[in-house]
Write a protein that holds these residues in place. Structure first.
Motif, PDB file in Angstrom:
ATOM      1  N   ALA A  10      27.658  31.171 -34.345  1.00 12.47           N
ATOM      2  CA  ALA A  10      27.355  30.884 -32.842  1.00 12.47           C
ATOM      3  C   ALA A  10      28.422  30.139 -32.086  1.00 12.47           C
ATOM      4  CB  ALA A  10      26.015  30.340 -32.502  1.00 12.47           C
ATOM      5  N   PHE A  11      29.072  28.914 -32.926  1.00  7.61           N
ATOM      6  CA  PHE A  11      29.688  27.914 -32.372  1.00  7.61           C
ATOM      7  C   PHE A  11      31.470  28.274 -32.804  1.00  7.61           C
ATOM      8  CE2 PHE A  11      25.847  25.502 -32.321  1.00  7.61           C
ATOM      9  CZ  PHE A  11      26.068  25.159 -31.050  1.00  7.61           C
ATOM     10  N   ASP A  12      32.253  28.312 -31.875  1.00  5.98           N
ATOM     11  CA  ASP A  12      33.660  28.293 -32.143  1.00  5.98           C
ATOM     12  C   ASP A  12      34.012  27.093 -32.532  1.00  5.98           C
ATOM     13  OD1 ASP A  12      36.310  28.431 -31.735  1.00  5.98           O
ATOM     14  OD2 ASP A  12      36.199  29.429 -29.875  1.00  5.98           O
ATOM     15  N   GLY A  41      34.292  21.828 -32.540  1.00  8.24           N
ATOM     16  CA  GLY A  41      33.545  20.683 -33.378  1.00  8.24           C
ATOM     17  C   GLY A  41      32.233  20.447 -32.860  1.00  8.24           C
ATOM     18  N   GLU A  42      31.531  21.301 -32.360  1.00  7.00           N
ATOM     19  CA  GLU A  42      29.996  21.159 -31.929  1.00  7.00           C
ATOM     20  C   GLU A  42      29.127  21.442 -32.882  1.00  7.00           C
ATOM     21  OE1 GLU A  42      31.432  24.108 -28.853  1.00  7.00           O
ATOM     22  OE2 GLU A  42      29.868  23.231 -27.422  1.00  7.00           O
ATOM     23  N   ALA A  43      29.290  22.392 -33.868  1.00  9.69           N
ATOM     24  CA  ALA A  43      28.696  22.869 -34.958  1.00  9.69           C
ATOM     25  C   ALA A  43      28.367  21.722 -35.921  1.00  9.69           C
ATOM     26  CB  ALA A  43      29.088  24.103 -35.608  1.00  9.69           C
ATOM     27  N   LEU A  92      17.227  17.524 -27.326  1.00 11.45           N
ATOM     28  CA  LEU A  92      17.522  18.651 -27.699  1.00 11.45           C
ATOM     29  C   LEU A  92      18.951  18.631 -28.297  1.00 11.45           C
ATOM     30  CD1 LEU A  92      16.864  21.657 -27.730  1.00 11.45           C
ATOM     31  CD2 LEU A  92      17.849  21.830 -25.574  1.00 11.45           C
ATOM     32  N   MET A  93      19.149  18.853 -29.631  1.00 11.48           N
ATOM     33  CA  MET A  93      20.266  18.337 -30.485  1.00 11.48           C
ATOM     34  C   MET A  93      21.122  19.882 -30.724  1.00 11.48           C
ATOM     35  SD  MET A  93      18.978  15.808 -33.273  1.00 11.48           S
ATOM     36  CE  MET A  93      17.621  16.649 -33.785  1.00 11.48           C
ATOM     37  N   LEU A  94      20.325  20.941 -30.885  1.00  7.31           N
ATOM     38  CA  LEU A  94      21.164  22.156 -30.704  1.00  7.31           C
ATOM     39  C   LEU A  94      20.508  23.304 -30.393  1.00  7.31           C
ATOM     40  CD1 LEU A  94      22.185  21.712 -34.630  1.00  7.31           C
ATOM     41  CD2 LEU A  94      23.690  21.986 -32.982  1.00  7.31           C
ATOM     42  N   VAL A  95      21.086  24.177 -29.750  1.00  6.09           N
ATOM     43  CA  VAL A  95      20.609  25.531 -29.466  1.00  6.09           C
ATOM     44  C   VAL A  95      21.770  26.696 -29.635  1.00  6.09           C
ATOM     45  CG1 VAL A  95      20.059  27.217 -27.471  1.00  6.09           C
ATOM     46  CG2 VAL A  95      19.299  24.694 -27.469  1.00  6.09           C
ATOM     47  N   ALA A  96      21.425  27.763 -30.214  1.00  5.93           N
ATOM     48  CA  ALA A  96      22.495  28.654 -30.871  1.00  5.93           C
ATOM     49  C   ALA A  96      21.987  30.268 -30.869  1.00  5.93           C
ATOM     50  CB  ALA A  96      23.108  28.108 -32.195  1.00  5.93           C
ATOM     51  N   VAL A  97      22.499  31.127 -30.213  1.00  2.00           N
ATOM     52  CA  VAL A  97      22.163  32.572 -30.210  1.00  2.00           C
ATOM     53  C   VAL A  97      23.492  33.012 -30.861  1.00  2.00           C
ATOM     54  CG1 VAL A  97      21.774  34.273 -28.836  1.00  2.00           C
ATOM     55  CG2 VAL A  97      20.535  32.178 -28.393  1.00  2.00           C
ATOM     56  N   ARG A 124      26.090  38.375 -30.526  1.00  2.00           N
ATOM     57  CA  ARG A 124      25.803  39.871 -30.209  1.00  2.00           C
ATOM     58  C   ARG A 124      24.605  40.061 -29.588  1.00  2.00           C
ATOM     59  NH1 ARG A 124      24.670  40.077 -35.743  1.00  2.00           N
ATOM     60  NH2 ARG A 124      22.495  40.443 -35.980  1.00  2.00           N
ATOM     61  N   GLU A 125      23.718  39.010 -29.405  1.00  3.80           N
ATOM     62  CA  GLU A 125      22.364  39.029 -29.061  1.00  3.80           C
ATOM     63  C   GLU A 125      22.409  38.195 -27.403  1.00  3.80           C
ATOM     64  OE1 GLU A 125      20.283  41.125 -29.866  1.00  3.80           O
ATOM     65  OE2 GLU A 125      21.489  41.521 -31.994  1.00  3.80           O
ATOM     66  N   ARG A 126      23.609  37.545 -27.233  1.00  8.01           N
ATOM     67  CA  ARG A 126      23.498  36.778 -25.932  1.00  8.01           C
ATOM     68  C   ARG A 126      23.362  37.580 -24.781  1.00  8.01           C
ATOM     69  NH1 ARG A 126      28.333  32.991 -27.861  1.00  8.01           N
ATOM     70  NH2 ARG A 126      27.215  32.233 -29.626  1.00  8.01           N
ATOM     71  N   GLY A 127      22.870  36.926 -23.759  1.00  2.96           N
ATOM     72  CA  GLY A 127      22.662  37.407 -22.267  1.00  2.96           C
ATOM     73  C   GLY A 127      21.282  38.206 -22.187  1.00  2.96           C
ATOM     74  N   ARG A 128      20.452  38.194 -23.215  1.00  2.69           N
ATOM     75  CA  ARG A 128      19.275  38.707 -23.144  1.00  2.69           C
ATOM     76  C   ARG A 128      17.878  37.772 -22.802  1.00  2.69           C
ATOM     77  NH1 ARG A 128      18.193  41.440 -28.131  1.00  2.69           N
ATOM     78  NH2 ARG A 128      16.709  42.320 -27.210  1.00  2.69           N
ATOM     79  N   GLY A 129      18.176  36.504 -22.802  1.00  7.72           N
ATOM     80  CA  GLY A 129      17.147  35.691 -22.438  1.00  7.72           C
ATOM     81  C   GLY A 129      16.795  34.787 -23.409  1.00  7.72           C
ATOM     82  N   LEU A 130      17.388  34.925 -24.676  1.00  4.45           N
ATOM     83  CA  LEU A 130      16.988  34.142 -25.718  1.00  4.45           C
ATOM     84  C   LEU A 130      17.179  32.449 -25.641  1.00  4.45           C
ATOM     85  CD1 LEU A 130      15.275  33.768 -28.451  1.00  4.45           C
ATOM     86  CD2 LEU A 130      17.428  34.575 -29.486  1.00  4.45           C
ATOM     87  N   GLY A 131      18.306  32.502 -25.256  1.00  7.96           N
ATOM     88  CA  GLY A 131      18.962  30.994 -25.266  1.00  7.96           C
ATOM     89  C   GLY A 131      17.976  30.043 -24.178  1.00  7.96           C
ATOM     90  N   ARG A 132      17.664  30.746 -22.866  1.00  3.97           N
ATOM     91  CA  ARG A 132      16.472  30.334 -22.050  1.00  3.97           C
ATOM     92  C   ARG A 132      15.272  30.094 -22.748  1.00  3.97           C
ATOM     93  NH1 ARG A 132      16.521  30.198 -16.885  1.00  3.97           N
ATOM     94  NH2 ARG A 132      18.388  30.994 -16.508  1.00  3.97           N
ATOM     95  N   GLY A 189      32.999  21.755 -20.437  1.00  2.19           N
ATOM     96  CA  GLY A 189      33.787  23.164 -20.381  1.00  2.19           C
ATOM     97  C   GLY A 189      32.982  24.159 -20.977  1.00  2.19           C
ATOM     98  N   ASN A 190      31.595  23.841 -21.619  1.00  4.48           N
ATOM     99  CA  ASN A 190      30.745  24.910 -22.211  1.00  4.48           C
ATOM    100  C   ASN A 190      30.153  25.402 -21.164  1.00  4.48           C
ATOM    101  OD1 ASN A 190      28.818  26.521 -23.406  1.00  4.48           O
ATOM    102  ND2 ASN A 190      28.592  24.925 -25.069  1.00  4.48           N
ATOM    103  N   ALA A 191      30.790  26.453 -19.991  1.00  2.00           N
ATOM    104  CA  ALA A 191      29.862  26.692 -18.834  1.00  2.00           C
ATOM    105  C   ALA A 191      28.867  27.443 -19.168  1.00  2.00           C
ATOM    106  CB  ALA A 191      31.190  27.572 -18.287  1.00  2.00           C
ATOM    107  N   THR A 192      28.701  28.311 -19.986  1.00  2.00           N
ATOM    108  CA  THR A 192      27.462  28.761 -20.223  1.00  2.00           C
ATOM    109  C   THR A 192      26.314  28.074 -20.568  1.00  2.00           C
ATOM    110  OG1 THR A 192      28.972  30.560 -21.533  1.00  2.00           O
ATOM    111  CG2 THR A 192      26.378  30.857 -21.651  1.00  2.00           C
ATOM    112  N   ALA A 193      26.368  27.124 -21.610  1.00  2.00           N
ATOM    113  CA  ALA A 193      25.279  26.211 -21.728  1.00  2.00           C
ATOM    114  C   ALA A 193      25.021  25.132 -20.458  1.00  2.00           C
ATOM    115  CB  ALA A 193      25.648  25.394 -23.192  1.00  2.00           C
ATOM    116  N   GLY A 242      25.494  25.924 -17.372  1.00  2.00           N
ATOM    117  CA  GLY A 242      24.581  27.026 -16.545  1.00  2.00           C
ATOM    118  C   GLY A 242      23.701  27.083 -16.966  1.00  2.00           C
ATOM    119  N   LEU A 243      23.347  27.272 -18.286  1.00  3.69           N
ATOM    120  CA  LEU A 243      21.698  27.573 -18.729  1.00  3.69           C
ATOM    121  C   LEU A 243      20.808  26.168 -18.463  1.00  3.69           C
ATOM    122  CD1 LEU A 243      19.631  29.016 -20.259  1.00  3.69           C
ATOM    123  CD2 LEU A 243      20.819  28.117 -22.122  1.00  3.69           C
ATOM    124  N   TYR A 244      21.383  24.922 -18.690  1.00  2.00           N
ATOM    125  CA  TYR A 244      20.744  23.782 -18.493  1.00  2.00           C
ATOM    126  C   TYR A 244      20.286  23.634 -17.148  1.00  2.00           C
ATOM    127  CZ  TYR A 244      22.058  23.374 -23.578  1.00  2.00           C
ATOM    128  OH  TYR A 244      22.166  23.503 -25.071  1.00  2.00           O
TER     129      TYR A 244
END
Ligand SMILES: CC(C)(COP(=O)(O)OP(=O)(O)OC[C@H]1O[C@@H](n2cnc3c(N)ncnc32)[C@H](O)[C@@H]1OP(=O)(O)O)[C@@H](O)C(=O)NCCC(=O)NCCS
Length: 154
Positions: free
Chosen positions: A23-25, A29-31, A72-77, A80-88, A113-117, A119-121
């Motif tokens: 999940a982490f690029d 250095g986030e993982a 909340l220390m980590l969230v990862a999806v 290939r399964e992103r954008g289907r609501g699991l992160g939320r 800069g982690n725009a997806t996360a 935006g989710l939060y």
């Protein structure tokens, strides 16, 4: 098929580690590594939740509670399964469990800069509470700031 969340135990650490690695690029250095993950899971009032679909694990969260505050220390999806609501679902599940365990507010750090996360939060009611400069050590020696976010759990 809809996602369900299950509390993670020590035996889930390897599959959580696999999800994290995918999940982490590594540039940012986030993982964490599996040793760090297993160590954190062994601390009191720290728990993982796995997001499953049809018994297949596609994501997880890691949260801890200290007195009335949760982190909340980590969230990862899996990518290939992103954008289907699991992160939320994982963040909502972490908040729900933190509330049940006596937390009145929840904090997290997210890389600037982690725009997806971000935006989710934000869409889940978190607001920016501060910035930690050079918080993440990138793979090529770069440093990245973290944004601290918080949300009341009342
Ligand atoms: C962040 C992450 C967990 C989101 O997982 P996901 O399953 O794709 O999330 P969801 O499908 O529930 O999407 C949740 C929200 O993210 C936001 N979002 C998704 N893609 C976005 C983008 N490109 N830009 C901004 N916001 C975005 C939206 O608010 C979206 O909600 P909506 O589609 O209902 O409006 C996932 O991208 C991931 O694992 N990233 C790598 C690890 C990471 O950065 N973790 C967070 C820091 S610990």
């Amino acid at each position: 098929m809809t996602f369900r969340l299950a509390l993670a135990g020590p035996r889930d650490v390897p599959r959580m580690g696999q999800i994290m690695e995918a999940a982490f690029d590594p540039r940012f250095g986030e993982a964490w590594n599996s040793v760090q993950l297993g160590g954190a899971m062994a601390i009191a009032d720290t728990w993982g939740q796995i997001g499953l679909e049809d018994d297949d694990p596609y994501g997880f969260s890691l949260t801890r509670r200290v007195i009335d505050e949760a982190e909340l220390m980590l969230v990862a999806v899996l990518p290939r399964e992103r954008g289907r609501g699991l992160g939320r679902r994982l963040v909502e599940g972490a908040m729900q469990k933190a509330r049940q365990r006596g937390a009145h507010k929840i904090f997290l750090e997210v890389r600037d800069g982690n725009a997806t996360a971000l935006g989710l939060y934000e869409s889940l009611g978190f607001s920016i509470a501060g910035r930690r400069q050079n918080y993440y050590n990138g793979a090529a020696g770069e440093r990245f700031d973290a944004i601290t976010m918080r949300r009341d759990l009342a």
